[in-house]
Design a protein around this motif. Structure first.
Motif, PDB file in Angstrom:
ATOM      1  N   ALA A  33       0.842  -1.195   0.000  1.00 44.35           N
ATOM      2  CA  ALA A  33       0.000   0.000   0.000  1.00 44.35           C
ATOM      3  C   ALA A  33       0.881   1.250   0.000  1.00 44.35           C
ATOM      4  O   ALA A  33       1.835   1.338   0.769  1.00 44.35           O
ATOM      5  N   THR A  34       0.527   2.215  -0.870  1.00 43.19           N
ATOM      6  CA  THR A  34       1.260   3.469  -0.949  1.00 43.19           C
ATOM      7  C   THR A  34       0.317   4.618  -0.593  1.00 43.19           C
ATOM      8  O   THR A  34      -0.737   4.776  -1.213  1.00 43.19           O
ATOM      9  N   TYR A  35       0.711   5.393   0.417  1.00 38.93           N
ATOM     10  CA  TYR A  35      -0.077   6.538   0.889  1.00 38.93           C
ATOM     11  C   TYR A  35       0.661   7.817   0.492  1.00 38.93           C
ATOM     12  O   TYR A  35       1.860   7.944   0.730  1.00 38.93           O
ATOM     13  N   ARG A  36      -0.082   8.770  -0.102  1.00 38.48           N
ATOM     14  CA  ARG A  36       0.479  10.076  -0.464  1.00 38.48           C
ATOM     15  C   ARG A  36      -0.317  11.149   0.277  1.00 38.48           C
ATOM     16  O   ARG A  36      -1.532  11.241   0.114  1.00 38.48           O
ATOM     17  N   PHE A  37       0.387  11.942   1.076  1.00 36.44           N
ATOM     18  CA  PHE A  37      -0.291  12.964   1.880  1.00 36.44           C
ATOM     19  C   PHE A  37       0.688  14.089   2.201  1.00 36.44           C
ATOM     20  O   PHE A  37       1.879  13.999   1.890  1.00 36.44           O
ATOM     21  N   SER A  38       0.168  15.141   2.818  1.00 31.09           N
ATOM     22  CA  SER A  38       0.982  16.314   3.133  1.00 31.09           C
ATOM     23  C   SER A  38       0.557  16.886   4.479  1.00 31.09           C
ATOM     24  O   SER A  38      -0.593  16.742   4.894  1.00 31.09           O
ATOM     25  N   ASN A  39       1.494  17.546   5.150  1.00 37.82           N
ATOM     26  CA  ASN A  39       1.154  18.287   6.362  1.00 37.82           C
ATOM     27  C   ASN A  39       1.111  19.791   6.076  1.00 37.82           C
ATOM     28  O   ASN A  39       1.011  20.594   6.988  1.00 37.82           O
ATOM     29  N   GLY A  40       1.183  20.160   4.798  1.00 38.16           N
ATOM     30  CA  GLY A  40       1.170  21.568   4.409  1.00 38.16           C
ATOM     31  C   GLY A  40       2.557  22.078   4.079  1.00 38.16           C
ATOM     32  O   GLY A  40       2.725  22.906   3.197  1.00 38.16           O
ATOM     33  N   GLU A  41       3.573  21.596   4.788  1.00 42.57           N
ATOM     34  CA  GLU A  41       4.957  22.009   4.525  1.00 42.57           C
ATOM     35  C   GLU A  41       5.754  20.919   3.832  1.00 42.57           C
ATOM     36  O   GLU A  41       6.607  21.201   3.005  1.00 42.57           O
ATOM     37  N   GLU A  42       5.491  19.653   4.214  1.00 44.77           N
ATOM     38  CA  GLU A  42       6.193  18.526   3.610  1.00 44.77           C
ATOM     39  C   GLU A  42       5.185  17.585   2.956  1.00 44.77           C
ATOM     40  O   GLU A  42       4.064  17.446   3.427  1.00 44.77           O
ATOM     41  N   ASP A  43       5.631  16.961   1.861  1.00 41.15           N
ATOM     42  CA  ASP A  43       4.833  15.943   1.181  1.00 41.15           C
ATOM     43  C   ASP A  43       5.445  14.580   1.486  1.00 41.15           C
ATOM     44  O   ASP A  43       6.677  14.428   1.482  1.00 41.15           O
ATOM     45  N   PHE A  44       4.580  13.600   1.724  1.00 41.16           N
ATOM     46  CA  PHE A  44       5.028  12.267   2.122  1.00 41.16           C
ATOM     47  C   PHE A  44       4.533  11.223   1.136  1.00 41.16           C
ATOM     48  O   PHE A  44       3.404  11.304   0.648  1.00 41.16           O
ATOM     49  N   ILE A  45       5.378  10.238   0.890  1.00 42.93           N
ATOM     50  CA  ILE A  45       4.981   9.014   0.203  1.00 42.93           C
ATOM     51  C   ILE A  45       5.415   7.876   1.119  1.00 42.93           C
ATOM     52  O   ILE A  45       6.618   7.673   1.350  1.00 42.93           O
ATOM     53  N   VAL A  46       4.428   7.169   1.675  1.00 45.16           N
ATOM     54  CA  VAL A  46       4.705   6.065   2.592  1.00 45.16           C
ATOM     55  C   VAL A  46       4.223   4.784   1.935  1.00 45.16           C
ATOM     56  O   VAL A  46       3.050   4.668   1.575  1.00 45.16           O
ATOM     57  N   THR A  47       5.138   3.839   1.759  1.00 42.74           N
ATOM     58  CA  THR A  47       4.811   2.557   1.146  1.00 42.74           C
ATOM     59  C   THR A  47       5.044   1.453   2.170  1.00 42.74           C
ATOM     60  O   THR A  47       6.135   1.359   2.750  1.00 42.74           O
ATOM     61  N   LEU A  48       4.004   0.650   2.386  1.00 44.32           N
ATOM     62  CA  LEU A  48       4.066  -0.427   3.379  1.00 44.32           C
ATOM     63  C   LEU A  48       3.802  -1.773   2.731  1.00 44.32           C
ATOM     64  O   LEU A  48       2.867  -1.910   1.944  1.00 44.32           O
ATOM     65  N   SER A  49       4.620  -2.748   3.071  1.00 42.45           N
ATOM     66  CA  SER A  49       4.408  -4.151   2.708  1.00 42.45           C
ATOM     67  C   SER A  49       4.488  -4.947   4.006  1.00 42.45           C
ATOM     68  O   SER A  49       5.550  -5.488   4.349  1.00 42.45           O
ATOM     69  N   PRO A  50       3.386  -4.995   4.760  1.00 39.34           N
ATOM     70  CA  PRO A  50       3.426  -5.598   6.102  1.00 39.34           C
ATOM     71  C   PRO A  50       3.961  -7.030   6.151  1.00 39.34           C
ATOM     72  O   PRO A  50       4.751  -7.367   7.030  1.00 39.34           O
ATOM     73  N   SER A  51       3.569  -7.875   5.221  1.00 41.03           N
ATOM     74  CA  SER A  51       4.001  -9.273   5.286  1.00 41.03           C
ATOM     75  C   SER A  51       5.507  -9.430   5.107  1.00 41.03           C
ATOM     76  O   SER A  51       6.092 -10.392   5.585  1.00 41.03           O
ATOM     77  N   TYR A  52       6.147  -8.477   4.434  1.00 40.66           N
ATOM     78  CA  TYR A  52       7.592  -8.515   4.249  1.00 40.66           C
ATOM     79  C   TYR A  52       8.334  -7.674   5.287  1.00 40.66           C
ATOM     80  O   TYR A  52       9.558  -7.686   5.326  1.00 40.66           O
ATOM     81  N   GLY A  53       7.629  -6.884   6.057  1.00 35.36           N
ATOM     82  CA  GLY A  53       8.266  -6.001   7.029  1.00 35.36           C
ATOM     83  C   GLY A  53       8.930  -4.807   6.383  1.00 35.36           C
ATOM     84  O   GLY A  53       9.850  -4.220   6.938  1.00 35.36           O
ATOM     85  N   GLU A  54       8.450  -4.417   5.196  1.00 37.63           N
ATOM     86  CA  GLU A  54       9.076  -3.315   4.465  1.00 37.63           C
ATOM     87  C   GLU A  54       8.312  -2.006   4.677  1.00 37.63           C
ATOM     88  O   GLU A  54       7.083  -1.978   4.592  1.00 37.63           O
ATOM     89  N   VAL A  55       9.070  -0.959   4.940  1.00 36.39           N
ATOM     90  CA  VAL A  55       8.519   0.385   5.110  1.00 36.39           C
ATOM     91  C   VAL A  55       9.431   1.350   4.367  1.00 36.39           C
ATOM     92  O   VAL A  55      10.645   1.368   4.585  1.00 36.39           O
ATOM     93  N   LYS A  56       8.826   2.129   3.475  1.00 33.82           N
ATOM     94  CA  LYS A  56       9.585   3.153   2.747  1.00 33.82           C
ATOM     95  C   LYS A  56       8.884   4.479   2.975  1.00 33.82           C
ATOM     96  O   LYS A  56       7.675   4.595   2.770  1.00 33.82           O
ATOM     97  N   ILE A  57       9.649   5.475   3.401  1.00 36.38           N
ATOM     98  CA  ILE A  57       9.087   6.804   3.661  1.00 36.38           C
ATOM     99  C   ILE A  57       9.947   7.836   2.951  1.00 36.38           C
ATOM    100  O   ILE A  57      11.140   7.971   3.234  1.00 36.38           O
ATOM    101  N   GLN A  58       9.317   8.540   2.007  1.00 37.96           N
ATOM    102  CA  GLN A  58       9.992   9.604   1.263  1.00 37.96           C
ATOM    103  C   GLN A  58       9.344  10.925   1.647  1.00 37.96           C
ATOM    104  O   GLN A  58       8.117  11.049   1.635  1.00 37.96           O
ATOM    105  N   VAL A  59      10.181  11.902   1.978  1.00 39.55           N
ATOM    106  CA  VAL A  59       9.690  13.216   2.404  1.00 39.55           C
ATOM    107  C   VAL A  59      10.333  14.288   1.533  1.00 39.55           C
ATOM    108  O   VAL A  59      11.558  14.318   1.386  1.00 39.55           O
ATOM    109  N   THR A  60       9.504  15.145   0.950  1.00 38.55           N
ATOM    110  CA  THR A  60      10.010  16.262   0.161  1.00 38.55           C
ATOM    111  C   THR A  60       9.450  17.576   0.702  1.00 38.55           C
ATOM    112  O   THR A  60       8.340  17.622   1.245  1.00 38.55           O
ATOM    113  N   GLN A  61      10.241  18.633   0.550  1.00 36.05           N
ATOM    114  CA  GLN A  61       9.792  19.976   0.922  1.00 36.05           C
ATOM    115  C   GLN A  61       8.770  20.416  -0.115  1.00 36.05           C
ATOM    116  O   GLN A  61       9.052  20.374  -1.317  1.00 36.05           O
TER     117      GLN A  61
END
Length: 123
Positions: A33-61
């Motif tokens: 699952a890939t989630y794309r969201f923002s807090n107003g200052e930073e944009d986030f792309i969070v990708t989760l693969s729970p069964s593999y234990g993989e977490v990827k978090i990319q943060v851009t200004q």
């Protein structure tokens, strides 16, 4: 088995619907699952693969679209939501390396992005 939040808890935390790798699978745990969201200052792309234990978090200004941070983790043993409010959201990631060291990563998404990485001796 890895300790990850339920799909509904992640929807609440990230305040968005994820893009799923396998749209035919009904089991969130075995999907990516890939989630794309923002807090107003930073944009986030969070990708989760729970069964593999993989977490990827990319943060851009947001203003400059410049990369601030990228974490691509392959062995996250626990993903815990520590705060899920309108103006405050954060998670705790735990990586159990061996019998002696545990690594924790505290991540705030709101109000501003913050990351704290710690190693803990378990003996």
């Amino acid at each position: 088995m890895h300790g990850y939040p339920e799909e509904n808890d992640l929807l609440s935390l990230f305040e968005c619907e994820p893009t799923l790798l396998d749209t035919t699978s009904l089991d969130f745990f075995y999907n990516r699952a890939t989630y794309r969201f923002s807090n107003g200052e930073e944009d986030f792309i969070v990708t989760l693969s729970p069964s593999y234990g993989e977490v990827k978090i990319q943060v851009t200004q947001r203003a400059s679209n410049q990369l601030i941070s990228l974490m691509d983790l392959k062995r996250v043993d626990k993903f815990e939501i520590t705060a899920d409010k309108k103006d405050l959201s954060s998670v705790l990631l735990m990586l159990l390396n061996d019998d002696f060291i545990t690594q924790t990563i505290e991540i705030d998404f709101k109000p501003k992005y913050k990351i704290i990485f710690r190693e803990h001796y378990t003996r």
